[in-house]
Write a protein that holds these residues in place. Structure first.
Motif, PDB file in Angstrom:
ATOM      1  N   LEU A   1       0.818  -1.210   0.000  1.00 21.97           N
ATOM      2  CA  LEU A   1       0.000   0.000   0.000  1.00 21.97           C
ATOM      3  C   LEU A   1       0.852   1.261   0.000  1.00 21.97           C
ATOM      4  O   LEU A   1       0.423   2.310  -0.496  1.00 21.97           O
ATOM      5  CB  LEU A   1      -0.920   0.009   1.223  1.00 21.97           C
ATOM      6  CG  LEU A   1      -2.124  -0.935   1.172  1.00 21.97           C
ATOM      7  CD1 LEU A   1      -2.823  -0.984   2.521  1.00 21.97           C
ATOM      8  CD2 LEU A   1      -3.106  -0.518   0.077  1.00 21.97           C
ATOM      9  N   VAL A   2       2.054   1.169   0.550  1.00 21.24           N
ATOM     10  CA  VAL A   2       2.962   2.315   0.572  1.00 21.24           C
ATOM     11  C   VAL A   2       3.900   2.279  -0.623  1.00 21.24           C
ATOM     12  O   VAL A   2       4.083   3.278  -1.334  1.00 21.24           O
ATOM     13  CB  VAL A   2       3.762   2.353   1.889  1.00 21.24           C
ATOM     14  CG1 VAL A   2       4.756   3.518   1.889  1.00 21.24           C
ATOM     15  CG2 VAL A   2       2.819   2.450   3.082  1.00 21.24           C
ATOM     16  N   ALA A   3       4.495   1.120  -0.873  1.00 27.84           N
ATOM     17  CA  ALA A   3       5.483   1.006  -1.940  1.00 27.84           C
ATOM     18  C   ALA A   3       4.894   1.342  -3.308  1.00 27.84           C
ATOM     19  O   ALA A   3       5.610   1.842  -4.190  1.00 27.84           O
ATOM     20  CB  ALA A   3       6.063  -0.409  -1.954  1.00 27.84           C
ATOM     21  N   ALA A   4       3.609   1.110  -3.487  1.00 28.47           N
ATOM     22  CA  ALA A   4       2.991   1.370  -4.785  1.00 28.47           C
ATOM     23  C   ALA A   4       2.941   2.856  -5.113  1.00 28.47           C
ATOM     24  O   ALA A   4       2.810   3.226  -6.289  1.00 28.47           O
ATOM     25  CB  ALA A   4       1.571   0.795  -4.802  1.00 28.47           C
ATOM     26  N   HIS A   5       3.067   3.731  -4.113  1.00 28.90           N
ATOM     27  CA  HIS A   5       2.852   5.163  -4.347  1.00 28.90           C
ATOM     28  C   HIS A   5       4.013   6.051  -3.899  1.00 28.90           C
ATOM     29  O   HIS A   5       4.088   7.205  -4.344  1.00 28.90           O
ATOM     30  CB  HIS A   5       1.573   5.608  -3.639  1.00 28.90           C
ATOM     31  CG  HIS A   5       0.380   4.786  -3.977  1.00 28.90           C
ATOM     32  ND1 HIS A   5      -0.140   4.719  -5.259  1.00 28.90           N
ATOM     33  CD2 HIS A   5      -0.385   3.950  -3.212  1.00 28.90           C
ATOM     34  CE1 HIS A   5      -1.184   3.902  -5.267  1.00 28.90           C
ATOM     35  NE2 HIS A   5      -1.353   3.428  -4.043  1.00 28.90           N
ATOM     36  N   ALA A   6       4.898   5.542  -3.039  1.00 24.19           N
ATOM     37  CA  ALA A   6       5.989   6.369  -2.527  1.00 24.19           C
ATOM     38  C   ALA A   6       7.124   6.425  -3.540  1.00 24.19           C
ATOM     39  O   ALA A   6       7.589   5.392  -4.020  1.00 24.19           O
ATOM     40  CB  ALA A   6       6.483   5.819  -1.194  1.00 24.19           C
ATOM     41  N   ASP A   7       7.575   7.631  -3.844  1.00 26.00           N
ATOM     42  CA  ASP A   7       8.731   7.752  -4.740  1.00 26.00           C
ATOM     43  C   ASP A   7       9.988   7.329  -3.984  1.00 26.00           C
ATOM     44  O   ASP A   7      10.004   7.278  -2.741  1.00 26.00           O
ATOM     45  CB  ASP A   7       8.851   9.185  -5.257  1.00 26.00           C
ATOM     46  CG  ASP A   7       9.169  10.184  -4.169  1.00 26.00           C
ATOM     47  OD1 ASP A   7      10.330  10.227  -3.715  1.00 26.00           O
ATOM     48  OD2 ASP A   7       8.253  10.928  -3.758  1.00 26.00           O
ATOM     49  N   PRO A   8      11.080   7.021  -4.698  1.00 27.73           N
ATOM     50  CA  PRO A   8      12.269   6.472  -4.045  1.00 27.73           C
ATOM     51  C   PRO A   8      12.886   7.375  -2.975  1.00 27.73           C
ATOM     52  O   PRO A   8      13.596   6.880  -2.096  1.00 27.73           O
ATOM     53  CB  PRO A   8      13.241   6.267  -5.217  1.00 27.73           C
ATOM     54  CG  PRO A   8      12.371   6.143  -6.425  1.00 27.73           C
ATOM     55  CD  PRO A   8      11.213   7.043  -6.170  1.00 27.73           C
ATOM     56  N   LEU A   9      12.635   8.676  -3.030  1.00 28.75           N
ATOM     57  CA  LEU A   9      13.286   9.592  -2.104  1.00 28.75           C
ATOM     58  C   LEU A   9      12.424   9.949  -0.888  1.00 28.75           C
ATOM     59  O   LEU A   9      12.916  10.601   0.032  1.00 28.75           O
ATOM     60  CB  LEU A   9      13.664  10.891  -2.832  1.00 28.75           C
ATOM     61  CG  LEU A   9      14.730  10.767  -3.920  1.00 28.75           C
ATOM     62  CD1 LEU A   9      14.991  12.123  -4.551  1.00 28.75           C
ATOM     63  CD2 LEU A   9      16.025  10.191  -3.349  1.00 28.75           C
ATOM     64  N   LEU A  10      11.163   9.547  -0.869  1.00 28.53           N
ATOM     65  CA  LEU A  10      10.282  10.001   0.203  1.00 28.53           C
ATOM     66  C   LEU A  10      10.765   9.535   1.563  1.00 28.53           C
ATOM     67  O   LEU A  10      10.800  10.318   2.525  1.00 28.53           O
ATOM     68  CB  LEU A  10       8.847   9.535  -0.047  1.00 28.53           C
ATOM     69  CG  LEU A  10       7.821   9.972   1.016  1.00 28.53           C
ATOM     70  CD1 LEU A  10       7.792  11.493   1.158  1.00 28.53           C
ATOM     71  CD2 LEU A  10       6.431   9.438   0.681  1.00 28.53           C
TER      72      LEU A  10
END
Length: 366
Positions: free
Chosen positions: A194-203
Motif C-alpha cells: 500500500l505504501v510502496a505502490a505510491h511512494a517515490d524512491p526519495l520520500l
C-alpha cells in the motif's frame, strides 16, 4: 452515554431553544453519532431531538467530555507515562472555550451553548446548537474565507506571555518521538504494497532528513511570534450553517496553549486530505490560497505577516508530515478504497516533505 434524558431535564433546555417558557416536551429521540475514537477527551457524541406538545421540533448536539483517565484506549500510553499524561491532558478545553467569552472575528462564531452539564468524576456533557450545514464542497473561495477568518482570530488573540507554551513541545516529545517516528523508520512500512505502490524512491529519505531536523524545527518554532488559535481548524470543524453560509461555526476546539503564528493553517490544509477527499495535485493551490488569505486576516487586525509562512510550514511539518501516511491502517483488509486513501495520503506526505525541505535552516523564511 446514550440513555434517554428525562422530560424534566429537557424541558428548560427546550424552552430556551424555542424561546418559549410554556413549551412542553412531547417526544424524545436519541441518536448516537459515529466519531473517530482517537481523541482522549471525547466520550461520545449524540443528537437529542424531538417535538413539543404544540408540534414544534427541537434538536441538540451533545458532546460528552471526560478526563483522559476514562479514555477507552488509555492502554496505548505506557504505564510509566500514564499518570503524567492524564494530569497534563487538557480535557476541559472545549468547555472552557464556550464559557470564557472568547473574542471572535467577523465570519466566525461558536455554536450556541445551552448547558454545561457536570456529571461528576471528571465527566461533563456540552449541550450545543445542532448546526444544520449548507450543501457545497470546499472550493478555493471557501478555503480563502476560512483562512482569512483564522488569520483575524490569531490577530485578535495575541499570546499572553504568562501562559505556558508547552503543547507543541509535549506533542513532539511524547507522540512524535516515542511513537510516530519509530514506525516511520521501520523498513516494513516502506515495503508494504500500500505504501510502496505510491511512494517515490526519495520520500523515505526526505522524511528521515526532516525527522533529524525536528529539534531545530521545534526550537525555531519557539522563537516565532505566538498567538492563541482554534487548534484543530480542519474543514470538518468549520461548519457552514445553512441559514448563514457566509460565516463559519467553529467546533471541536483543540490546543489552547499559545502556538506559533500560522498554526491553524496546517489543519485547514490537511483536514480533508486525511479523509482521502483531496487529490495531491490540489494541495499546492490550496496551500497558496490559504496562506495569502491568512496573511490578509492578520493585516486586517494590524498584525505583521512576515512570520506567518514560517510558522505555518514549520508546525505543519512537526504535526502532520510524519503522520501523513496512515500506518495504523496497514493491518486492515485491502480494498479499493483503502488503496485510494494510501495513494492520496502518500501524496500528502510528499507535498509536506517538499515544503519542509524548502525551509531555510533558521525557518524564518520559506
Amino acid at each position: 452515554m446514550t440513555a434517554t434524558p428525562s422530560r424534566a431535564h429537557l424541558t428548560p433546555l427546550v424552552r430556551k431553544y424555542l424561546d418559549d417558557e410554556r413549551a412542553e416536551v412531547e417526544s424524545i429521540r436519541v441518536d448516537p453519532i459515529d466519531h473517530a475514537p482517537g481523541t482522549p477527551s471525547t466520550g461520545g457524541l449524540r443528537r437529542v431531538s424531538g417535538t413539543t406538545t404544540c408540534g414544534h421540533t427541537w434538536s441538540f448536539f451533545v458532546k460528552s467530555l471526560h478526563s483522559a483517565r476514562h479514555w477507552a484506549h488509555i492502554g496505548v500510553i505506557p504505564e510509566p507515562d500514564r499518570t503524567e499524561f492524564v494530569a497534563a491532558f487538557p480535557w476541559r478545553t472545549e468547555a472552557d472555550v464556550y464559557t470564557t467569552g472568547l473574542p471572535l472575528p467577523p465570519g466566525l462564531r461558536l455554536p450556541r451553548l445551552f448547558l454545561v452539564d457536570d456529571l461528576g468524576d471528571e465527566r461533563l456533557d456540552l449541550w450545543l446548537e445542532d448546526v444544520r450545514t449548507a450543501p457545497g464542497e470546499w472550493d478555493l473561495t471557501r478555503y480563502a474565507a476560512a483562512a482569512r477568518a483564522l488569520g483575524r482570530l490569531a490577530g485578535l488573540r495575541p499570546a499572553d506571555d504568562s501562559r505556558p507554551r508547552t503543547a507543541l513541545r509535549t506533542y513532539v516529545g511524547q507522540r512524535l518521538m516515542n511513537h510516530v517516528l519509530p514506525v516511520l523508520r521501520d523498513p516494513a512500512l516502506w515495503r508494504h504494497p500500500l505504501v510502496a505502490a505510491h511512494a517515490d524512491p526519495l520520500l523515505q529519505m526526505d522524511l528521515d532528513t526532516l525527522a533529524r531536523r525536528v529539534p531545530a524545527l521545534l526550537a525555531a518554532a519557539g522563537r516565532l511570534p505566538h498567538t492563541m488559535a482554534h487548534g484543530d481548524a480542519g474543514p470538518q470543524n468549520l461548519l457552514v450553517p445553512a441559514d448563514d453560509p457566509g460565516r463559519f461555526v467553529a467546533v471541536d476546539w483543540g490546543w489552547q496553549d499559545p502556538v506559533p503564528i500560522g498554526f491553524d493553517l496546517g489543519q485547514l490544509l490537511v483536514g480533508l486530505a486525511h479523509d482521502g477527499l483531496t487529490e495531491p495535485g490540489e494541495l499546492p493551490v490550496i496551500h497558496r490560497t490559504i496562506l495569502a488569505a491568512y496573511e490578509r486576516g492578520l493585516a486586517d487586525e494590524g498584525v505583521p505577516t512576515r512570520d506567518a509562512a514560517a510558522g505555518y510550514v514549520t508546525t505543519l511539518v512537526l504535526r502532520s508530515a510524519f503522520t501523513a501516511i496512515p500506518a495504523e491502517r496497514l493491518g486492515e483488509p485491502v480494498t479499493g478504497d483503502l488503496r485510494e486513501l494510501f495513494r492520496k495520503r502518500v501524496g500528502l506526505a510528499r507535498f509536506i516533505a517538499d515544503l519542509g525541505l524548502a525551509l531555510r535552516p533558521d525557518t524564518s523564511h520559506i
